[in-house]
Design an enzyme around this catalytic site. Structure first.
Site, PDB file in Angstrom:
ATOM      1  N   CYS A 158       3.435  22.544   5.302  1.00 36.07           N
ATOM      2  CA  CYS A 158       3.573  20.953   5.336  1.00 36.07           C
ATOM      3  C   CYS A 158       4.582  20.630   4.707  1.00 36.07           C
ATOM      4  O   CYS A 158       4.676  19.311   4.096  1.00 36.07           O
ATOM      5  CB  CYS A 158       2.176  20.672   4.825  1.00 36.07           C
ATOM      6  SG  CYS A 158       1.786  21.175   3.334  1.00 36.07           S
TER       7      CYS A 158
ATOM      8  N   CYS B 148       0.920  -1.038  -0.096  1.00 32.50           N
ATOM      9  CA  CYS B 148       0.195  -0.091  -0.226  1.00 32.50           C
ATOM     10  C   CYS B 148       1.139   1.248  -0.179  1.00 32.50           C
ATOM     11  O   CYS B 148       1.939   1.477   0.559  1.00 32.50           O
ATOM     12  CB  CYS B 148      -0.670  -0.107   1.158  1.00 32.50           C
ATOM     13  SG  CYS B 148      -1.809   1.407   1.579  1.00 32.50           S
TER      14      CYS B 148
ATOM     15  N   GLN C 199      -9.739  19.245   7.965  1.00 28.00           N
ATOM     16  CA  GLN C 199      -8.621  18.734   8.214  1.00 28.00           C
ATOM     17  C   GLN C 199      -8.738  16.956   8.687  1.00 28.00           C
ATOM     18  O   GLN C 199      -9.687  16.681   9.374  1.00 28.00           O
ATOM     19  CB  GLN C 199      -7.868  19.321   9.579  1.00 28.00           C
ATOM     20  CG  GLN C 199      -7.472  20.719   9.251  1.00 28.00           C
ATOM     21  CD  GLN C 199      -6.119  20.784   8.535  1.00 28.00           C
ATOM     22  OE1 GLN C 199      -5.401  19.710   8.338  1.00 28.00           O
ATOM     23  NE2 GLN C 199      -5.725  21.759   8.094  1.00 28.00           N
TER      24      GLN C 199
HETATM   25  N1  SAH Z   1      -5.578  26.922   6.534  1.00 29.40           N
HETATM   26  C1  SAH Z   1      -6.633  25.912   6.113  1.00 29.40           C
HETATM   27  C2  SAH Z   1      -6.282  25.410   4.805  1.00 29.40           C
HETATM   28  C3  SAH Z   1      -4.898  25.179   4.198  1.00 29.40           C
HETATM   29  S1  SAH Z   1      -4.730  24.181   2.960  1.00 29.40           S
HETATM   30  C4  SAH Z   1      -6.532  24.991   7.179  1.00 29.40           C
HETATM   31  O1  SAH Z   1      -6.063  24.862   8.128  1.00 29.40           O
HETATM   32  O2  SAH Z   1      -7.618  24.215   6.881  1.00 29.40           O
HETATM   33  C5  SAH Z   1      -3.801  25.435   1.698  1.00 29.40           C
HETATM   34  C6  SAH Z   1      -4.994  26.483   0.903  1.00 29.40           C
HETATM   35  O3  SAH Z   1      -4.331  27.281   0.008  1.00 29.40           O
HETATM   36  C7  SAH Z   1      -6.029  25.486   0.198  1.00 29.40           C
HETATM   37  O4  SAH Z   1      -7.443  25.482   0.697  1.00 29.40           O
HETATM   38  C8  SAH Z   1      -5.782  26.053  -1.283  1.00 29.40           C
HETATM   39  O5  SAH Z   1      -7.143  26.207  -1.931  1.00 29.40           O
HETATM   40  C9  SAH Z   1      -5.476  27.778  -1.035  1.00 29.40           C
HETATM   41  N2  SAH Z   1      -4.431  27.985  -2.036  1.00 29.40           N
HETATM   42  C10 SAH Z   1      -3.687  27.723  -2.739  1.00 29.40           C
HETATM   43  N3  SAH Z   1      -2.966  28.626  -3.558  1.00 29.40           N
HETATM   44  C11 SAH Z   1      -3.521  29.698  -3.011  1.00 29.40           C
HETATM   45  C12 SAH Z   1      -3.230  31.119  -3.361  1.00 29.40           C
HETATM   46  N4  SAH Z   1      -2.268  31.483  -4.082  1.00 29.40           N
HETATM   47  N5  SAH Z   1      -3.948  32.203  -2.420  1.00 29.40           N
HETATM   48  C13 SAH Z   1      -4.686  31.710  -1.672  1.00 29.40           C
HETATM   49  N6  SAH Z   1      -4.798  30.700  -1.341  1.00 29.40           N
HETATM   50  C14 SAH Z   1      -4.480  29.676  -1.973  1.00 29.40           C
END
Ligand code: SAH
Length: 463
Positions: A418, A88, A293
């Site tokens: 991340c 996997c 999340q």
């Molecule tokens: N902070 C949130 C999600 C983070 S994931 C949490 O904790 O749940 C990263 C996010 O960035 C995604 O939702 C993606 O759609 C967004 N994203 C990607 N590129 C971006 C950009 N240039 N400007 C704004 N948002 C963006």
């Protein structure tokens, strides 16, 4: 080219066997060793081990090798508890005990900051782990296929398109496993055709099961290639009978030839369109497509780290950049004067504003756009944030956003990342005005090589 260099480059070839000492863990969980000063990645090998390996790929800058035998075993080596661990593609560190996983994730972050940000001694705290690092995922998203005439559902093998049938999964919450297994059985019993990628025939593509940890409510979404599902009434009846805990059954239609899971159209087949989830004091309504999340227990710890780093007094304007469905912003809103979020995906922004209303966060608003476009635009209009939280995708921050941060100069930047490599590269650029005060890794995905970090950068004159 000097002769000795040429000789050095010619020293590694595919098929060659070698004995290596593993020095560290790579960002994908592979062991890293050196042969004639060239970096060699060995999947399944652990730091401190001496291994015998065979080269499978020889590139100019690195080589990869297949583990043949562990000559000297690490004390951290354990027997992976999952029976399909090797096939996997989901986990990559189950062969390492959990304490060692946490330590090596901290080490990966330290090394990245040393390498890319040239910080000799980066302030990286020990990784925050889980007391019980199993059954932590609230969502199972399993592809459906056929193997020897039998219906199977699972994940693709790492780096391949071979589907591995998962009858159980140790990192999945049991409720999701139960739903997937029951759905699989019912679909097979009713003879509902499975989608065939190559022939582009059939119906069922993916089974998605989600559980709300706080309320126990569960949701099943069937991703189908066609709008019509044969015997859909019987399907729903069987699902409800065998899974009385289901609150929501949805269908998402994805007729495209694509590796994306979801299509554009989602319909409710039965029950409520969403399930209710809570995180700390906040409540959320999760529709089939809404992002949430995957590890709620660790998300709470991560957001508390963000809150600690933001050190709010109630007077601040906070920007929540890359805000997704607004969870970080809403976590901070009770402690700030105002929170403004920016997110690229309009549906997520709608969810974020709905979540704000649901939680009576009248000082929070969320806006659609690119962080690197909207933040400088707001700055031109006079917006002066005190704290900026960023949580970008793996690619890190856009250069235009870094320039805007250096121009606007909020007192604090809280960087949720991340990907330790892009974190460190972005931090390097911010060092001209900021000091890295703390970096806190949080283990969001035990047994995988993912590392999430909350870093605090404070403007130098405030330091
Ligand atoms: N902070 C949130 C999600 C983070 S994931 C949490 O904790 O749940 C990263 C996010 O960035 C995604 O939702 C993606 O759609 C967004 N994203 C990607 N590129 C971006 C950009 N240039 N400007 C704004 N948002 C963006």
């Amino acid at each position: 080219m000097p002769k000795h260099k040429k000789e050095q480059e010619a020293t590694i070839r595919v098929g060659q066997q070698m004995t290596l000492t593993i020095k560290s863990l790579g960002i994908n969980g592979e062991g890293i060793g050196y042969f004639k000063r060239k970096i060699v990645f060995v999947e399944g090998a652990l730091p401190g081990e001496v291994v015998h390996a065979e080269v499978t790929e020889a590139r100019e800058k690195y080589a990869t090798a297949r583990l043949l035998r562990v000559v000297e075993k690490s004390a951290s080596r354990t027997v992976p508890p999952c029976p399909v661990y090797k096939e996997c593609g989901g986990c990559s560190l189950q062969h390492m005990d959990y304490a060692a996983q946490l330590a090596s994730k901290q080490e990966i972050v330290i090394e990245s900051l040393r390498k890319y940000a040239r910080l000799p001694d980066p302030p990286v705290a020990p990784t925050i782990g889980m007391d019980n690092p199993w059954s932590y995922r609230n969502k199972a998203q399993f592809q459906v296929g056929k193997q020897n005439g039998k219906l199977i559902a699972g994940l693709y093998q790492a780096g391949s398109h071979r589907l591995v049938d998962l009858e159980g999964c140790l990192v999945q919450h049991e409720a999701t496993t139960k739903i997937v297994q029951a759905a699989k059985k019912i679909i097979e019993e009713l003879g509902i055709p499975v989608y065939d990628e190559r022939k582009r025939t059939g119906v069922i593509r993916t089974i998605v099961a989600r559980v709300a940890f706080a309320t126990g409510e569960t949701q099943l979404t069937l991703v189908t290639a066609t709008k019509e599902i044969p015997r859909v009434k019987e399907l729903i009846l069987e699902l409800r009978t065998r899974l009385p805990e289901l609150v929501s059954i949805a269908q998402n239609v994805n007729p495209q030839k694509t590796s994306l899971i979801f299509g554009n159209q989602t319909v409710s087949l039965w029950g409520r369109p969403s399930i209710a989830e809570k995180l700390g004091e906040l409540s959320f309504d999760l529709s089939a497509r809404a992002f949430f999340q995957l590890n709620p227990e660790q998300t709470k710890k991560l957001y508390d780290e963000v809150k600690k780093a933001a050190a709010l007094t109630g007077k601040e304007l906070v920007l929540d950049l890359y805000c997704g469905t607004g969870t970080i912003g809403l976590w901070l809103a009770p402690y700030a004067r105002e929170v403004r979020g920016i997110e690229l995906i309009p549906e997520a922004v709608e969810d974020a504003n709905r979540n704000a209303a649901r939680n009576q966060a009248t000082n929070a608003s969320f806006h659609t756009g690119r962080a690197e476009v909207l933040m400088p635009k707001w700055a031109k209009q006079g917006t002066r944030p005190d704290v900026v939280v960023v949580d970008p995708p793996r690619t890190g921050l856009d250069d235009a956003l870094i320039r805007s941060l250096l121009d606007v100069q909020p007192k604090r930047i809280v960087y949720v990342s991340c990907n330790p490599s892009t974190l460190a590269k972005d931090v390097a650029k911010l060092l001209q005005r900021y000091e890295v005060v703390s970096v806190q890794p949080v283990d969001m995905f035990p047994h995988t090589s993912h590392v999430e970090c909350c870093s605090l950068l404070v403007r130098k004159d405030e330091f």
